[in-house]
Design a protein around this motif. Structure first.
Motif, PDB file in Angstrom:
ATOM      1  N   GLY A  20       0.809  -1.215   0.000  1.00 12.02           N
ATOM      2  CA  GLY A  20       0.000   0.000   0.000  1.00 12.02           C
ATOM      3  C   GLY A  20       0.836   1.256   0.000  1.00 12.02           C
ATOM      4  N   VAL A  21       1.896   1.270   0.811  1.00 12.60           N
ATOM      5  CA  VAL A  21       2.789   2.428   0.841  1.00 12.60           C
ATOM      6  C   VAL A  21       3.469   2.599  -0.507  1.00 12.60           C
ATOM      7  CG1 VAL A  21       4.926   3.321   1.862  1.00 12.60           C
ATOM      8  CG2 VAL A  21       3.133   2.395   3.331  1.00 12.60           C
ATOM      9  N   SER A  22       3.943   1.518  -1.085  1.00  8.46           N
ATOM     10  CA  SER A  22       4.613   1.580  -2.380  1.00  8.46           C
ATOM     11  C   SER A  22       3.675   2.106  -3.463  1.00  8.46           C
ATOM     12  CB  SER A  22       5.132   0.198  -2.760  1.00  8.46           C
ATOM     13  OG  SER A  22       5.689   0.215  -4.051  1.00  8.46           O
ATOM     14  N   LEU A  23       2.463   1.583  -3.510  1.00  7.73           N
ATOM     15  CA  LEU A  23       1.494   2.048  -4.499  1.00  7.73           C
ATOM     16  C   LEU A  23       1.101   3.505  -4.264  1.00  7.73           C
ATOM     17  CD1 LEU A  23      -0.785  -1.100  -4.760  1.00  7.73           C
ATOM     18  CD2 LEU A  23       0.831  -0.252  -6.474  1.00  7.73           C
ATOM     19  N   SER A  24       1.007   3.910  -3.009  1.00  9.77           N
ATOM     20  CA  SER A  24       0.683   5.302  -2.698  1.00  9.77           C
ATOM     21  C   SER A  24       1.782   6.247  -3.157  1.00  9.77           C
ATOM     22  CB  SER A  24       0.454   5.473  -1.196  1.00  9.77           C
ATOM     23  OG  SER A  24      -0.644   4.711  -0.769  1.00  9.77           O
ATOM     24  N   ILE A  25       3.029   5.858  -2.942  1.00  8.41           N
ATOM     25  CA  ILE A  25       4.154   6.686  -3.378  1.00  8.41           C
ATOM     26  C   ILE A  25       4.167   6.797  -4.894  1.00  8.41           C
ATOM     27  CG2 ILE A  25       6.677   6.784  -3.501  1.00  8.41           C
ATOM     28  CD1 ILE A  25       6.703   5.652  -0.635  1.00  8.41           C
ATOM     29  N   ASP A  26       3.943   5.688  -5.589  1.00 10.49           N
ATOM     30  CA  ASP A  26       3.863   5.727  -7.052  1.00 10.49           C
ATOM     31  C   ASP A  26       2.745   6.650  -7.522  1.00 10.49           C
ATOM     32  OD1 ASP A  26       5.997   4.056  -7.437  1.00 10.49           O
ATOM     33  OD2 ASP A  26       4.778   2.251  -7.729  1.00 10.49           O
ATOM     34  N   TRP A  27       1.593   6.563  -6.880  1.00 12.66           N
ATOM     35  CA  TRP A  27       0.458   7.402  -7.255  1.00 12.66           C
ATOM     36  C   TRP A  27       0.760   8.884  -7.032  1.00 12.66           C
ATOM     37  CZ3 TRP A  27      -2.642  10.635  -4.263  1.00 12.66           C
ATOM     38  CH2 TRP A  27      -3.741  11.168  -4.921  1.00 12.66           C
ATOM     39  N   VAL A  28       1.403   9.216  -5.889  1.00 17.72           N
ATOM     40  CA  VAL A  28       1.731  10.612  -5.593  1.00 17.72           C
ATOM     41  C   VAL A  28       2.676  11.163  -6.650  1.00 17.72           C
ATOM     42  CG1 VAL A  28       2.985  12.103  -3.972  1.00 17.72           C
ATOM     43  CG2 VAL A  28       1.254  10.523  -3.128  1.00 17.72           C
ATOM     44  N   PHE A  29       3.725  10.414  -6.992  1.00 20.70           N
ATOM     45  CA  PHE A  29       4.685  10.912  -7.979  1.00 20.70           C
ATOM     46  C   PHE A  29       4.089  10.961  -9.385  1.00 20.70           C
ATOM     47  CE2 PHE A  29       8.106   9.864  -4.853  1.00 20.70           C
ATOM     48  CZ  PHE A  29       8.623  11.150  -4.776  1.00 20.70           C
ATOM     49  N   ALA A  30       3.103  10.125  -9.683  1.00 22.92           N
ATOM     50  CA  ALA A  30       2.460  10.162 -10.993  1.00 22.92           C
ATOM     51  C   ALA A  30       1.442  11.296 -11.088  1.00 22.92           C
ATOM     52  CB  ALA A  30       1.759   8.829 -11.263  1.00 22.92           C
ATOM     53  N   THR A  31       0.874  11.707  -9.948  1.00 20.54           N
ATOM     54  CA  THR A  31      -0.188  12.706  -9.950  1.00 20.54           C
ATOM     55  C   THR A  31       0.333  14.127  -9.771  1.00 20.54           C
ATOM     56  OG1 THR A  31      -1.644  11.044  -8.971  1.00 20.54           O
ATOM     57  CG2 THR A  31      -2.381  13.321  -8.883  1.00 20.54           C
ATOM     58  N   PHE A  32       1.320  14.319  -8.921  1.00 23.34           N
ATOM     59  CA  PHE A  32       1.799  15.657  -8.583  1.00 23.34           C
ATOM     60  C   PHE A  32       3.202  15.877  -9.128  1.00 23.34           C
ATOM     61  CE2 PHE A  32      -1.097  14.337  -5.160  1.00 23.34           C
ATOM     62  CZ  PHE A  32      -2.049  15.331  -5.284  1.00 23.34           C
ATOM     63  N   GLU A  35       8.342  18.947  -7.724  1.00 25.11           N
ATOM     64  CA  GLU A  35       8.590  20.129  -6.897  1.00 25.11           C
ATOM     65  C   GLU A  35       7.555  20.236  -5.781  1.00 25.11           C
ATOM     66  OE1 GLU A  35       8.245  20.348 -10.295  1.00 25.11           O
ATOM     67  OE2 GLU A  35      10.389  20.444 -10.749  1.00 25.11           O
ATOM     68  N   THR A  36       6.307  19.941  -6.112  1.00 28.30           N
ATOM     69  CA  THR A  36       5.241  19.992  -5.112  1.00 28.30           C
ATOM     70  C   THR A  36       5.463  18.931  -4.041  1.00 28.30           C
ATOM     71  OG1 THR A  36       3.704  20.755  -6.811  1.00 28.30           O
ATOM     72  CG2 THR A  36       2.739  19.894  -4.784  1.00 28.30           C
ATOM     73  N   VAL A  37       5.851  17.748  -4.466  1.00 28.91           N
ATOM     74  CA  VAL A  37       6.111  16.663  -3.509  1.00 28.91           C
ATOM     75  C   VAL A  37       7.292  17.041  -2.613  1.00 28.91           C
ATOM     76  CG1 VAL A  37       6.783  14.246  -3.266  1.00 28.91           C
ATOM     77  CG2 VAL A  37       5.148  14.906  -5.034  1.00 28.91           C
ATOM     78  N   GLY A  38       8.340  17.610  -3.206  1.00 30.02           N
ATOM     79  CA  GLY A  38       9.503  18.025  -2.417  1.00 30.02           C
ATOM     80  C   GLY A  38       9.155  19.108  -1.414  1.00 30.02           C
ATOM     81  N   THR A  39       8.338  20.074  -1.838  1.00 29.19           N
ATOM     82  CA  THR A  39       7.920  21.142  -0.925  1.00 29.19           C
ATOM     83  C   THR A  39       7.084  20.580   0.218  1.00 29.19           C
ATOM     84  OG1 THR A  39       7.925  22.732  -2.743  1.00 29.19           O
ATOM     85  CG2 THR A  39       6.676  23.337  -0.778  1.00 29.19           C
TER      86      THR A  39
END
Length: 76
Positions: A20-32, A35-39
């Motif tokens: 679940g964590v792995s899929l969530s991280i993939d989804w976050v990087f694919a969606t945002f 720079e937004t993720v880093g901030t």
């Protein structure tokens, strides 16, 4: 429930959590954008540092208060 069954259920839970964590991280990087993720990560890290500092100071004050109460009880 036997220990073997408990261990199996905990293992399945850990694997599901990791997936679940792995899929969530993939989804976050694919969606945002990155720079937004880093901030957001930076703001979260700063918030965690402030919270950890608050907890450290609170623990120290509680410790000192407990020491003061022990000293008062010893004088009685």
């Amino acid at each position: 429930m036997s220990l073997k069954l408990k261990a199996l259920l905990q293992l399945v839970g850990l694997v599901a959590f990791a997936a679940g964590v792995s899929l969530s991280i993939d989804w976050v990087f694919a969606t945002f954008p990155r720079e937004t993720v880093g901030t957001a990560f930076g703001i979260g890290a700063i918030g965690f540092i402030f919270y950890a500092g608050y907890q450290l100071l609170l623990s120290r004050l509680e410790y000192l208060e407990n020491i003061r109460k022990i000293e008062e009880n010893m004088k009685k």
